[in-house]
Design a protein around this motif. Structure first.
Motif, PDB file in Angstrom:
ATOM      1  N   VAL A  24       0.861  -1.163   0.000  1.00  0.00           N
ATOM      2  CA  VAL A  24       0.000   0.000   0.000  1.00  0.00           C
ATOM      3  C   VAL A  24       0.902   1.219   0.000  1.00  0.00           C
ATOM      4  N   VAL A  25       0.694   2.092  -0.968  1.00  0.00           N
ATOM      5  CA  VAL A  25       1.473   3.321  -1.052  1.00  0.00           C
ATOM      6  C   VAL A  25       0.626   4.437  -0.444  1.00  0.00           C
ATOM      7  N   VAL A  26       1.188   5.111   0.553  1.00  0.00           N
ATOM      8  CA  VAL A  26       0.495   6.184   1.254  1.00  0.00           C
ATOM      9  C   VAL A  26       1.111   7.500   0.799  1.00  0.00           C
ATOM     10  N   ARG A  27       0.295   8.424   0.398  1.00  0.00           N
ATOM     11  CA  ARG A  27       0.790   9.709  -0.130  1.00  0.00           C
ATOM     12  C   ARG A  27       1.267  10.664   0.969  1.00  0.00           C
ATOM     13  N   VAL A  28       0.772  10.470   2.187  1.00  0.00           N
ATOM     14  CA  VAL A  28       1.130  11.333   3.324  1.00  0.00           C
ATOM     15  C   VAL A  28       2.176  10.625   4.169  1.00  0.00           C
ATOM     16  N   GLY A  29       3.258  11.309   4.496  1.00  0.00           N
ATOM     17  CA  GLY A  29       4.314  10.711   5.303  1.00  0.00           C
ATOM     18  C   GLY A  29       3.847  10.380   6.704  1.00  0.00           C
ATOM     19  N   PRO A  30       4.475   9.388   7.336  1.00  0.00           N
ATOM     20  CA  PRO A  30       4.071   8.982   8.685  1.00  0.00           C
ATOM     21  C   PRO A  30       4.454  10.033   9.729  1.00  0.00           C
ATOM     22  N   PRO A  31       3.691  10.094  10.825  1.00  0.00           N
ATOM     23  CA  PRO A  31       4.064  10.995  11.923  1.00  0.00           C
ATOM     24  C   PRO A  31       5.325  10.491  12.624  1.00  0.00           C
ATOM     25  N   ALA A  32       5.879  11.321  13.464  1.00  0.00           N
ATOM     26  CA  ALA A  32       7.050  10.916  14.257  1.00  0.00           C
ATOM     27  C   ALA A  32       6.652   9.772  15.189  1.00  0.00           C
ATOM     28  N   PRO A  33       7.585   8.855  15.432  1.00  0.00           N
ATOM     29  CA  PRO A  33       7.270   7.747  16.355  1.00  0.00           C
ATOM     30  C   PRO A  33       6.912   8.272  17.745  1.00  0.00           C
ATOM     31  N   ILE A  34       6.084   7.552  18.429  1.00  0.00           N
ATOM     32  CA  ILE A  34       5.704   7.891  19.801  1.00  0.00           C
ATOM     33  C   ILE A  34       6.725   7.243  20.731  1.00  0.00           C
ATOM     34  N   VAL A  35       7.225   8.008  21.676  1.00  0.00           N
ATOM     35  CA  VAL A  35       8.181   7.460  22.640  1.00  0.00           C
ATOM     36  C   VAL A  35       7.377   6.753  23.720  1.00  0.00           C
ATOM     37  N   GLU A  36       7.592   5.460  23.826  1.00  0.00           N
ATOM     38  CA  GLU A  36       6.844   4.659  24.787  1.00  0.00           C
ATOM     39  C   GLU A  36       7.700   4.315  25.998  1.00  0.00           C
ATOM     40  N   ARG A  37       7.054   4.158  27.110  1.00  0.00           N
ATOM     41  CA  ARG A  37       7.732   3.675  28.301  1.00  0.00           C
ATOM     42  C   ARG A  37       7.606   2.159  28.310  1.00  0.00           C
ATOM     43  N   ARG A  38       8.745   1.487  28.335  1.00  0.00           N
ATOM     44  CA  ARG A  38       8.736   0.021  28.316  1.00  0.00           C
ATOM     45  C   ARG A  38       8.347  -0.519  29.680  1.00  0.00           C
ATOM     46  N   PRO A  39       7.362  -1.397  29.706  1.00  0.00           N
ATOM     47  CA  PRO A  39       7.092  -2.061  30.982  1.00  0.00           C
ATOM     48  C   PRO A  39       8.208  -3.075  31.270  1.00  0.00           C
ATOM     49  N   VAL A  40       8.210  -3.591  32.453  1.00  0.00           N
ATOM     50  CA  VAL A  40       9.210  -4.588  32.836  1.00  0.00           C
ATOM     51  C   VAL A  40       9.025  -5.829  31.963  1.00  0.00           C
ATOM     52  N   ALA A  41      10.134  -6.401  31.533  1.00  0.00           N
ATOM     53  CA  ALA A  41      10.084  -7.614  30.704  1.00  0.00           C
ATOM     54  C   ALA A  41       9.361  -8.728  31.463  1.00  0.00           C
ATOM     55  N   PRO A  42       8.550  -9.525  30.766  1.00  0.00           N
ATOM     56  CA  PRO A  42       7.823 -10.595  31.454  1.00  0.00           C
ATOM     57  C   PRO A  42       8.703 -11.752  31.905  1.00  0.00           C
ATOM     58  N   GLY A  43       9.953 -11.772  31.439  1.00  0.00           N
ATOM     59  CA  GLY A  43      10.847 -12.845  31.848  1.00  0.00           C
ATOM     60  C   GLY A  43      12.145 -12.770  31.075  1.00  0.00           C
TER      61      GLY A  43
END
Length: 97
Positions: A24-43
């Motif tokens: 799929v070709v999108v004519r509008v560029g993507p927004p900036a990535p959202i900075v997420e807070r990583r939860p603690v790894a499950p293991g």
């Protein structure tokens, strides 16, 4: 019927591969990535996979990051990314390498 069945089986086997080439070709560029807070790894052994914007046909939608286990030892996650092509933007899916 004997010739039809192998052709049908071959077509069914190739259908998923053909759909993976659809882009799929999108004519509008993507927004900036959202900075997420990583939860603690499950293991132990889990790898963080960053979130990304996907196109839902009308707008970009954020897909949150997640913890996942590599499918095999020493596998490395290659993140999703948007590539600019001459006619717009194309999502290159993330995958294990």
């Amino acid at each position: 019927m004997k010739k039809f069945l192998p052709t049908l089986i071959l077509a069914a086997a190739l259908l998923p591969a053909a759909s993976s080439f659809a882009q799929v070709v999108v004519r509008v560029g993507p927004p900036a990535p959202i900075v997420e807070r990583r939860p603690v790894a499950p293991g132990p052994g889990f790898v963080w996979i960053d979130g990304y914007h996907r196109w839902d046909g009308a707008r970009y939608v954020w897909v949150p990051g997640r913890w996942d286990r590599p499918p095999r030892p020493h596998a490395r996650w290659v993140p999703h990314r948007w590539e600019h092509r001459h006619d717009g933007w194309v999502l290159v899916e993330g995958h294990w390498r």
